[in-house]
Scaffold this active site. Structure first.
Site, mmCIF file in Angstrom:
data_model
loop_
_atom_site.group_PDB
_atom_site.id
_atom_site.type_symbol
_atom_site.label_atom_id
_atom_site.label_comp_id
_atom_site.label_asym_id
_atom_site.label_seq_id
_atom_site.Cartn_x
_atom_site.Cartn_y
_atom_site.Cartn_z
ATOM 1 N N SER A 95 3.826 -1.893 10.287
ATOM 2 C CA SER A 95 5.289 -1.933 10.420
ATOM 3 C C SER A 95 5.893 -3.284 10.040
ATOM 4 O O SER A 95 6.857 -3.738 10.655
ATOM 5 C CB SER A 95 5.716 -1.529 11.835
ATOM 6 O OG SER A 95 5.313 -0.192 12.104
ATOM 7 N N GLY A 134 2.929 2.572 10.740
ATOM 8 C CA GLY A 134 3.869 3.663 10.523
ATOM 9 C C GLY A 134 4.626 4.076 11.769
ATOM 10 O O GLY A 134 5.273 5.123 11.802
ATOM 11 N N GLU A 148 -4.980 -4.588 10.957
ATOM 12 C CA GLU A 148 -3.937 -3.570 11.100
ATOM 13 C C GLU A 148 -4.178 -2.770 12.385
ATOM 14 O O GLU A 148 -4.979 -1.826 12.384
ATOM 15 C CB GLU A 148 -3.967 -2.612 9.913
ATOM 16 C CG GLU A 148 -3.686 -3.276 8.580
ATOM 17 C CD GLU A 148 -3.182 -2.286 7.537
ATOM 18 O OE1 GLU A 148 -2.038 -2.444 7.103
ATOM 19 O OE2 GLU A 148 -3.914 -1.343 7.192
ATOM 20 N N ASN A 169 0.855 -1.185 0.000
ATOM 21 C CA ASN A 169 0.000 0.000 0.000
ATOM 22 C C ASN A 169 0.893 1.238 0.000
ATOM 23 O O ASN A 169 1.501 1.557 1.020
ATOM 24 C CB ASN A 169 -0.901 -0.041 1.256
ATOM 25 C CG ASN A 169 -1.735 1.214 1.411
ATOM 26 O OD1 ASN A 169 -1.801 2.052 0.510
ATOM 27 N ND2 ASN A 169 -2.391 1.338 2.561
ATOM 28 N N LYS A 179 0.003 4.232 -0.178
ATOM 29 C CA LYS A 179 -0.649 5.386 0.464
ATOM 30 C C LYS A 179 -0.486 6.640 -0.414
ATOM 31 O O LYS A 179 -0.490 6.519 -1.632
ATOM 32 C CB LYS A 179 -0.104 5.580 1.886
ATOM 33 C CG LYS A 179 -0.184 4.278 2.703
ATOM 34 C CD LYS A 179 0.049 4.452 4.166
ATOM 35 C CE LYS A 179 -0.104 3.109 4.866
ATOM 36 N NZ LYS A 179 -0.036 3.204 6.317
ATOM 37 N N GLU A 206 -6.718 4.643 7.934
ATOM 38 C CA GLU A 206 -6.507 6.066 7.611
ATOM 39 C C GLU A 206 -7.749 6.659 6.944
ATOM 40 O O GLU A 206 -8.014 7.854 7.086
ATOM 41 C CB GLU A 206 -5.238 6.215 6.750
ATOM 42 C CG GLU A 206 -3.989 6.033 7.618
ATOM 43 C CD GLU A 206 -2.803 5.398 6.933
ATOM 44 O OE1 GLU A 206 -2.749 5.361 5.699
ATOM 45 O OE2 GLU A 206 -1.906 4.906 7.668
ATOM 46 N N HIS A 250 -9.474 1.122 5.115
ATOM 47 C CA HIS A 250 -8.181 1.290 5.775
ATOM 48 C C HIS A 250 -8.362 2.247 6.958
ATOM 49 O O HIS A 250 -9.159 3.187 6.890
ATOM 50 C CB HIS A 250 -7.159 1.852 4.786
ATOM 51 C CG HIS A 250 -5.760 1.818 5.341
ATOM 52 N ND1 HIS A 250 -5.306 2.765 6.232
ATOM 53 C CD2 HIS A 250 -4.744 0.943 5.161
ATOM 54 C CE1 HIS A 250 -4.061 2.462 6.575
ATOM 55 N NE2 HIS A 250 -3.696 1.358 5.932
HETATM 56 P P1 13P Z 1 3.283 0.591 7.612
HETATM 57 O O1 13P Z 1 3.774 -0.717 7.037
HETATM 58 O O2 13P Z 1 3.967 1.783 7.049
HETATM 59 O O3 13P Z 1 3.232 0.547 9.107
HETATM 60 O O4 13P Z 1 1.744 0.725 7.118
HETATM 61 C C1 13P Z 1 0.875 -0.321 7.343
HETATM 62 C C2 13P Z 1 -0.373 -0.045 6.593
HETATM 63 O O5 13P Z 1 -1.179 0.779 6.994
HETATM 64 C C3 13P Z 1 -0.585 -0.762 5.322
HETATM 65 O O6 13P Z 1 -1.876 -0.563 4.844
#
Ligand code: 13P
Length: 253
Positions: free
Chosen positions: A216, A177, A171, A15, A17, A103, A101
């Protein structure tokens, strides 16, 4: 009833993002080139920003790398400025879409009911939805993580996914992150609870739906996470932006 699933091929999903301009296509090309030399044990998919989906799909077309979008609207078309529909994603070459997601849930206030409509729209357009769930640190510290996530699973999956290809991604928000990964024990406990819920809703199919872990995931921890019970792949953020790191995670399957 046994809950041990017959394992489908794991999915390693990158992803991107809100990262990536045209030059980032070279990273995807590097992934393709490596997988052509040595095919992956896993299915591999990249989710670029919507602006790159069409170009990325062309760049990796005909290879083992699938493409998808990071979100879709719940309706097939209409007056929804800035949104994209599941049909547009398919038209741009995508075959999967991430729904709900954290976010999106946090930044855009998406509810599980909305997420279910998005997953339904994805299925209607012939896409494979990856439906995301996960608890905040506050919920985990209150001891409510499992109940919260199981409820999210129930509320975010529309009946129309039955009999169709879909995934669930766990997640935990506090691991996204942050460099902080859920412990393997945390992951095993949550994936078992999600598996039980999927089996309760979807019967035999629910025992085999891939449950991805995200938060992560890096080359250093991917092997341990991917080997954990009921982990059917990974949803990778930051470490999917560089081909070398993403490939190391793909090779950890
Ligand atoms: P990270 O791997 O950067 O922690 O992000 C995880 C994520 O939200 C994947 O959709």
């Amino acid at each position: 009833m046994t809950l041990s699933s017959t394992k489908p091929r794991p999915l390693i999903a990158g992803n991107w993002k809100m990262n990536g301009l045209a030059a980032a296509l070279d990273e995807a090309r590097a992934v393709v080139a490596d997988l052509e030399i040595q095919p992956a044990a896993a299915r591999v998919a990249i989710f670029p920003p919507a602006t790159l989906l069409s170009r990325l799909s062309e760049a990796v077309g005909g290879s083992a790398v699938l493409t998808g979008a990071q979100d879709c609207h719940g309706k097939p078309n209409g007056a929804h400025t800035g949104d994209i529909s599941a049909g547009m994603i398919a038209d741009a070459g995508g075959s999967l879409v991430i729904c709900g997601h954290s976010e999106r849930r946090t930044d855009h206030g998406e509810s599980s009911e909305q997420v279910a409509r998005k997953a339904e729209a994805a299925i209607a357009a012939g896409l494979e939805p990856i439906v995301c769930v996960g608890e905040t640190l506050e919920t985990r510290e209150a001891g409510d993580a499992v109940a919260f996530v199981v409820a999210q699973v129930r509320e975010s999956l529309p009946p129309s996914v039955a009999g169709k290809a879909f995934c669930v991604a766990y997640e935990p928000l506090w691991a996204i992150g942050t460099g902080r990964t859920a412990s393997v024990d945390n992951i095993i406990e949550m994936h078992a609870a999600i598996r039980a819920e999927l089996a309760a809703i979807f019967g035999e199919q629910g025992k085999a739906v891939p449950i991805l872990y995200g938060g992560s995931v890096k080359p250093e921890n991917a092997g341990e996470i991917l080997a954990a019970a009921e982990v059917g792949g990974a949803l990778v953020g930051g470490a999917s932006l560089k081909a070398v790191d993403f490939l190391a995670i793909i090779r950890a399957v």
